[in-house]
Enzyme design. Structure first.
Site, mmCIF file in Angstrom:
data_model
loop_
_atom_site.group_PDB
_atom_site.id
_atom_site.type_symbol
_atom_site.label_atom_id
_atom_site.label_comp_id
_atom_site.label_asym_id
_atom_site.label_seq_id
_atom_site.Cartn_x
_atom_site.Cartn_y
_atom_site.Cartn_z
ATOM 1 N N CYS A 272 66.287 25.720 83.299
ATOM 2 C CA CYS A 272 67.371 25.760 82.318
ATOM 3 C C CYS A 272 68.116 27.082 82.385
ATOM 4 O O CYS A 272 67.647 28.047 82.997
ATOM 5 C CB CYS A 272 66.843 25.513 80.907
ATOM 6 S SG CYS A 272 65.706 26.745 80.256
ATOM 7 N N CYS A 273 69.301 27.075 81.777
ATOM 8 C CA CYS A 273 70.151 28.261 81.717
ATOM 9 C C CYS A 273 70.558 28.689 83.127
ATOM 10 O O CYS A 273 71.087 27.892 83.891
ATOM 11 C CB CYS A 273 69.417 29.371 80.957
ATOM 12 S SG CYS A 273 70.479 30.731 80.433
ATOM 13 N N ILE A 274 70.274 29.927 83.536
ATOM 14 C CA ILE A 274 70.672 30.443 84.844
ATOM 15 C C ILE A 274 69.677 30.074 85.939
ATOM 16 O O ILE A 274 70.008 30.114 87.127
ATOM 17 C CB ILE A 274 70.839 31.988 84.779
ATOM 18 C CG1 ILE A 274 71.518 32.546 86.035
ATOM 19 C CG2 ILE A 274 69.490 32.659 84.561
ATOM 20 C CD1 ILE A 274 72.958 32.140 86.187
ATOM 21 N N PRO B 204 68.616 27.340 87.282
ATOM 22 C CA PRO B 204 68.934 26.338 88.309
ATOM 23 C C PRO B 204 69.464 26.924 89.621
ATOM 24 O O PRO B 204 69.395 26.262 90.653
ATOM 25 C CB PRO B 204 69.985 25.459 87.625
ATOM 26 C CG PRO B 204 69.603 25.500 86.181
ATOM 27 C CD PRO B 204 69.163 26.933 85.966
ATOM 28 N N THR C 87 69.135 21.763 82.400
ATOM 29 C CA THR C 87 69.940 21.717 81.169
ATOM 30 C C THR C 87 70.568 23.094 80.954
ATOM 31 O O THR C 87 69.989 24.110 81.345
ATOM 32 C CB THR C 87 69.074 21.297 79.968
ATOM 33 O OG1 THR C 87 69.924 20.982 78.857
ATOM 34 C CG2 THR C 87 68.096 22.383 79.552
#
Length: 254
Positions: free
Chosen positions: A162-164, A166, A225
Site C-alpha cells: 500500500c501507499c508508496i 507498490p 491500495t
C-alpha cells in the site's frame, strides 16, 4: 424435573459434534508483514502498519513481523520536518517499536513458512527498502526485499502493498499491475500522483483507483491500495487497507 434431566443428557446426541465444536476456528493464514522503520518520513507509516495488523487480527491471521537489519537512510525530526544530521538509526530496531518487540530480521523470512506477505507504506519503503526516493526509476531494491518478493511470486503466494510500496513490486516484478491512486493531483488531493508515471517507467502497469479501493493483479497475485497517497480522512485509509488485507487473505484460500 426427571424429563428435563433426561433431555439434558440427550442434548449432545441431538445437536451432534458440529454444535459442540461450533466455536472452534480453522487455522488462519500465516502472513508476514515487512516494516521499514518507524515514522512516515523516514520509516513505516505507523497508521498503515497498525491498520494492517488490526485487519489481519480481525480475520484470524497468524502474523509475523520482519524488517531488514540495516541503517536508515537518514533520520527525520517529525516535529520540525527536518533531517537530523548527527543521528543514525537501525531499521530493525526502529521497526520493533511498532511490533512491540516481536520482530525478526528480514533475512530470516522464509516463503515456506508463510501464506502471504504484506508491505505497509511510508517513505521508509522508498528510502530504506529501496533507493526510489533518491534514484527514481533507476532505483535499487534491498536484496532481502527483492528476494522475498521474488520468492513469494515464484511460489504463487499473494503479495499486498500500500501507499508508496507498490513501486517495489513494479521494480522487482516487471509487468505487475499496481495502483498508487490517481494520476493527476486534483488540487492537492493526490499530492504524489507523479508516482504513477514512475511505476510505468519502472516496468509496472498502473491502475487508477480511489483510496477505498484495491487493485488485484490476478496473474501476479499482487494486491495494492493507495492509502496515504491520498489526502483524506483517516477512516478512508483504514477502509482501503482493510479491503487490501481481505483480498490478500482471499487469495491464500484460507
Amino acid at each position: 424435573m426427571a424429563v428435563a434431566l433426561g433431555l439434558c443428557r440427550k442434548l449432545p446426541l441431538l445437536l451432534g459434534p458440529r454444535h459442540l465444536h461450533g466455536s472452534a476456528r480453522r487455522p488462519g493464514a500465516r502472513v508476514a508483514v515487512v516494516l521499514s522503520g518507524c515514522g512516515v518520513y523516514d520509516g513505516t507509516e505507523i497508521h498503515e502498519a497498525s491498520a494492517i495488523l488490526v485487519h489481519l487480527s480481525r480475520e484470524g491471521a497468524d502474523v509475523q513481523i520482519y524488517a531488514p537489519d540495516i541503517p536508515q537512510m537518514h533520520v527525520i525530526d517529525h516535529n520540525r520536518g527536518q533531517t537530523v544530521e548527527a543521528e543514525s538509526r537501525n531499521v530493525l530496531v526502529e521497526s520493533a517499536r511498532i511490533a512491540r518487540g516481536k520482530i525478526s530480521d528480514l533475512a530470516q523470512l522464509s516463503v515456506q513458512k508463510h501464506d502471504a506477505v504484506i508491505f505497509p507504506g511510508g517513505f521508509g519503503a522508498a528510502k530504506n527498502l529501496s533507493t526510489f526516493a533518491v534514484d527514481g526509476e533507476t532505483c535499487k531494491v534491498n536484496r532481502e526485499v527483492e528476494r522475498v518478493l521474488q520468492d513469494f511470486h515464484k511460489a504463487g503466494k499473494p503479495i499486498g502493498l500500500c501507499c508508496i510500496s507498490p513501486v517495489l513490486a513494479a521494480k522487482v516484478l516487471p509487468g505487475t499491475e499496481v495502483t498508487v491512486g490517481h494520476e493527476e493531483e486534483q488540487g492537492g488531493k493526490w499530492p504524489y500522483a507523479g508516482t504513477a508515471q514512475a511505476v510505468k517507467a519502472l516496468g509496472g502497469k498502473h491502475s487508477i483507483k480511489d483510496v477505498h479501493e484495491v487493485h488485484v493483479d490476478p496473474k501476479n497475485r499482487v494486491v495494492t491500495t493507495p492509502a496515504f497517497m491520498c489526502e483524506t480522512e483517516l477512516y478512508h485509509i483504514f477502509d482501503g487497507i482493510g479491503a487490501m488485507v481481505k483480498s490478500v487473505l482471499k487469495l491464500t484460500g484460507k
